[in-house]
Design a protein around this motif. Structure first.
Motif, PDB file in Angstrom:
ATOM      1  N   PHE A  23       0.836  -1.207   0.000  1.00 37.60           N
ATOM      2  CA  PHE A  23       0.000   0.000   0.000  1.00 37.60           C
ATOM      3  C   PHE A  23       0.869   1.255   0.000  1.00 37.60           C
ATOM      4  CE2 PHE A  23      -2.029   3.369   2.538  1.00 37.60           C
ATOM      5  CZ  PHE A  23      -3.124   3.631   1.735  1.00 37.60           C
ATOM      6  N   ILE A  24       1.882   1.280   0.863  1.00 35.76           N
ATOM      7  CA  ILE A  24       2.764   2.448   0.965  1.00 35.76           C
ATOM      8  C   ILE A  24       3.518   2.666  -0.337  1.00 35.76           C
ATOM      9  CG2 ILE A  24       4.846   3.327   2.100  1.00 35.76           C
ATOM     10  CD1 ILE A  24       3.781   2.068   4.699  1.00 35.76           C
ATOM     11  N   ALA A  25       4.017   1.575  -0.934  1.00 34.51           N
ATOM     12  CA  ALA A  25       4.744   1.693  -2.205  1.00 34.51           C
ATOM     13  C   ALA A  25       3.836   2.232  -3.302  1.00 34.51           C
ATOM     14  CB  ALA A  25       5.316   0.334  -2.604  1.00 34.51           C
ATOM     15  N   GLY A  26       2.598   1.726  -3.348  1.00 33.92           N
ATOM     16  CA  GLY A  26       1.647   2.204  -4.349  1.00 33.92           C
ATOM     17  C   GLY A  26       1.285   3.663  -4.150  1.00 33.92           C
ATOM     18  N   MET A  27       1.085   4.065  -2.886  1.00 35.78           N
ATOM     19  CA  MET A  27       0.734   5.452  -2.601  1.00 35.78           C
ATOM     20  C   MET A  27       1.896   6.388  -2.930  1.00 35.78           C
ATOM     21  SD  MET A  27      -2.424   5.725  -1.579  1.00 35.78           S
ATOM     22  CE  MET A  27      -2.786   6.986  -0.372  1.00 35.78           C
ATOM     23  N   ALA A  28       3.123   5.919  -2.729  1.00 38.71           N
ATOM     24  CA  ALA A  28       4.289   6.742  -3.078  1.00 38.71           C
ATOM     25  C   ALA A  28       4.290   7.037  -4.573  1.00 38.71           C
ATOM     26  CB  ALA A  28       5.582   6.032  -2.671  1.00 38.71           C
ATOM     27  N   GLY A  29       3.918   6.041  -5.377  1.00 43.42           N
ATOM     28  CA  GLY A  29       3.815   6.251  -6.820  1.00 43.42           C
ATOM     29  C   GLY A  29       2.732   7.253  -7.168  1.00 43.42           C
ATOM     30  N   CYS A  30       1.611   7.187  -6.461  1.00 42.18           N
ATOM     31  CA  CYS A  30       0.512   8.129  -6.709  1.00 42.18           C
ATOM     32  C   CYS A  30       0.893   9.550  -6.292  1.00 42.18           C
ATOM     33  CB  CYS A  30      -0.743   7.672  -5.960  1.00 42.18           C
ATOM     34  SG  CYS A  30      -1.480   6.155  -6.615  1.00 42.18           S
ATOM     35  N   VAL A  31       1.602   9.678  -5.186  1.00 39.26           N
ATOM     36  CA  VAL A  31       2.077  10.990  -4.741  1.00 39.26           C
ATOM     37  C   VAL A  31       3.008  11.591  -5.788  1.00 39.26           C
ATOM     38  CG1 VAL A  31       3.577  12.154  -3.068  1.00 39.26           C
ATOM     39  CG2 VAL A  31       1.768  10.637  -2.263  1.00 39.26           C
ATOM     40  N   ALA A  32       3.920  10.762  -6.295  1.00 41.45           N
ATOM     41  CA  ALA A  32       4.859  11.229  -7.328  1.00 41.45           C
ATOM     42  C   ALA A  32       4.118  11.669  -8.589  1.00 41.45           C
ATOM     43  CB  ALA A  32       5.860  10.133  -7.657  1.00 41.45           C
ATOM     44  N   GLU A  33       3.068  10.939  -8.945  1.00 42.30           N
ATOM     45  CA  GLU A  33       2.283  11.300 -10.122  1.00 42.30           C
ATOM     46  C   GLU A  33       1.557  12.632  -9.913  1.00 42.30           C
ATOM     47  OE1 GLU A  33       0.173  10.583 -13.944  1.00 42.30           O
ATOM     48  OE2 GLU A  33       2.180  10.581 -13.071  1.00 42.30           O
ATOM     49  N   TYR A  34       0.976  12.840  -8.729  1.00 41.42           N
ATOM     50  CA  TYR A  34       0.323  14.117  -8.438  1.00 41.42           C
ATOM     51  C   TYR A  34       1.329  15.269  -8.505  1.00 41.42           C
ATOM     52  CZ  TYR A  34      -4.113  12.029  -6.851  1.00 41.42           C
ATOM     53  OH  TYR A  34      -5.319  11.372  -6.790  1.00 41.42           O
ATOM     54  N   GLU A  35       2.537  15.031  -7.992  1.00 41.68           N
ATOM     55  CA  GLU A  35       3.568  16.070  -8.043  1.00 41.68           C
ATOM     56  C   GLU A  35       3.943  16.403  -9.486  1.00 41.68           C
ATOM     57  OE1 GLU A  35       6.592  14.244  -5.674  1.00 41.68           O
ATOM     58  OE2 GLU A  35       5.866  15.130  -3.796  1.00 41.68           O
ATOM     59  N   ALA A  36       4.059  15.360 -10.326  1.00 43.13           N
ATOM     60  CA  ALA A  36       4.393  15.570 -11.739  1.00 43.13           C
ATOM     61  C   ALA A  36       3.276  16.332 -12.450  1.00 43.13           C
ATOM     62  CB  ALA A  36       4.640  14.227 -12.422  1.00 43.13           C
ATOM     63  N   ILE A  37       2.038  15.983 -12.142  1.00 42.42           N
ATOM     64  CA  ILE A  37       0.888  16.666 -12.747  1.00 42.42           C
ATOM     65  C   ILE A  37       0.896  18.147 -12.372  1.00 42.42           C
ATOM     66  CG2 ILE A  37      -1.638  16.869 -12.631  1.00 42.42           C
ATOM     67  CD1 ILE A  37      -1.663  13.740 -12.400  1.00 42.42           C
ATOM     68  N   ALA A  38       1.157  18.440 -11.095  1.00 47.23           N
ATOM     69  CA  ALA A  38       1.197  19.843 -10.647  1.00 47.23           C
ATOM     70  C   ALA A  38       2.291  20.609 -11.383  1.00 47.23           C
ATOM     71  CB  ALA A  38       1.434  19.899  -9.139  1.00 47.23           C
ATOM     72  N   SER A  39       3.459  19.994 -11.537  1.00 43.71           N
ATOM     73  CA  SER A  39       4.570  20.656 -12.207  1.00 43.71           C
ATOM     74  C   SER A  39       4.249  20.931 -13.679  1.00 43.71           C
ATOM     75  CB  SER A  39       5.825  19.779 -12.098  1.00 43.71           C
ATOM     76  OG  SER A  39       6.901  20.361 -12.780  1.00 43.71           O
ATOM     77  N   GLU A  40       3.667  19.946 -14.356  1.00 40.97           N
ATOM     78  CA  GLU A  40       3.332  20.117 -15.770  1.00 40.97           C
ATOM     79  C   GLU A  40       2.186  21.114 -15.954  1.00 40.97           C
ATOM     80  OE1 GLU A  40       3.042  16.349 -17.909  1.00 40.97           O
ATOM     81  OE2 GLU A  40       4.381  15.458 -16.422  1.00 40.97           O
TER      82      GLU A  40
END
Length: 195
Positions: free
Chosen positions: A153-170
């Motif tokens: 769960f933690i590993a999956g959520m870390a990936g989702c957090v990274a994706e949200y960060e990338a979306i915000a940057s783009e």
């Protein structure tokens, strides 16, 4: 994720608190007592969780070594959910700003290209929302076919957090591109002031 040493310190502190509390009230327990515990975190802003336990129902056993890992897992789960929710909010805020920027008088060719990027980015955010919901459902599931561990769960959520960060940057890049391509209304060729 908290280290084993941090978890052990938390466990010892909680057990000492429980021991002190129960020793004080075991001789003449004539009242229905509820023990309240507040858990706070320095990792997530404004994170608070309160736990209430009935003192009459084998209180030490409820919170003993055998069950403490479950409490720690719950805290860890909630921390991950809070962190992800904060990044989700930031990403949708950035998307909103990008959309607002595209609503201005932007050079048509730039607007068309950036709008296509925005639409794809918004779709990614929605897909990430779905992934977060799936991870939460699978972690909380009692079905062994879909149940995932806390580590998964933690590993999956870390990936989702990274994706949200990338979306915000783009999304911020889209906003900036739109802001730089604003032209004066009435400009004939739509290039006035455009780099």
């Amino acid at each position: 994720k908290r280290t084993a040493e941090q978890n052990e310190k938390f466990k010892i502190s909680l057990e000492n608190l429980i021991s002190d509390s129960t020793d004080q009230y075991t001789t003449k327990n004539t009242y229905d007592m509820i023990f309240n515990f507040r858990i706070v975190s320095d990792e997530v802003e404004n994170f608070k969780r309160e736990i209430q336990i009935d003192a009459d129902s084998t209180f030490p056993a409820q919170m003993g070594i055998g069950n403490l890992p479950g409490l720690l897992d719950t805290v860890e789960y909630n921390l991950e959910v809070e962190k992800c929710a904060a990044e989700r909010t930031a990403s949708y805020d950035a998307l909103g700003q990008a959309n607002d920027a595209l609503s201005q008088n932007v050079v048509p060719s730039v607007k068309e290209a950036q709008k296509a990027l925005y639409n794809a980015l918004y779709d990614r955010a929605v897909a990430n929302d779905s992934e977060v919901n799936t991870l939460r459902a699978n972690y909380l599931s009692t079905d062994p076919d879909t149940k995932i561990s806390l580590e998964e769960f933690i590993a999956g959520m870390a990936g989702c957090v990274a994706e949200y960060e990338a979306i915000a940057s783009e999304a911020e890049a889209i906003r900036d591109a739109a802001d730089e391509a604003v032209f004066v209304p009435g400009d004939v060729d739509g290039t006035d002031g455009v780099p």
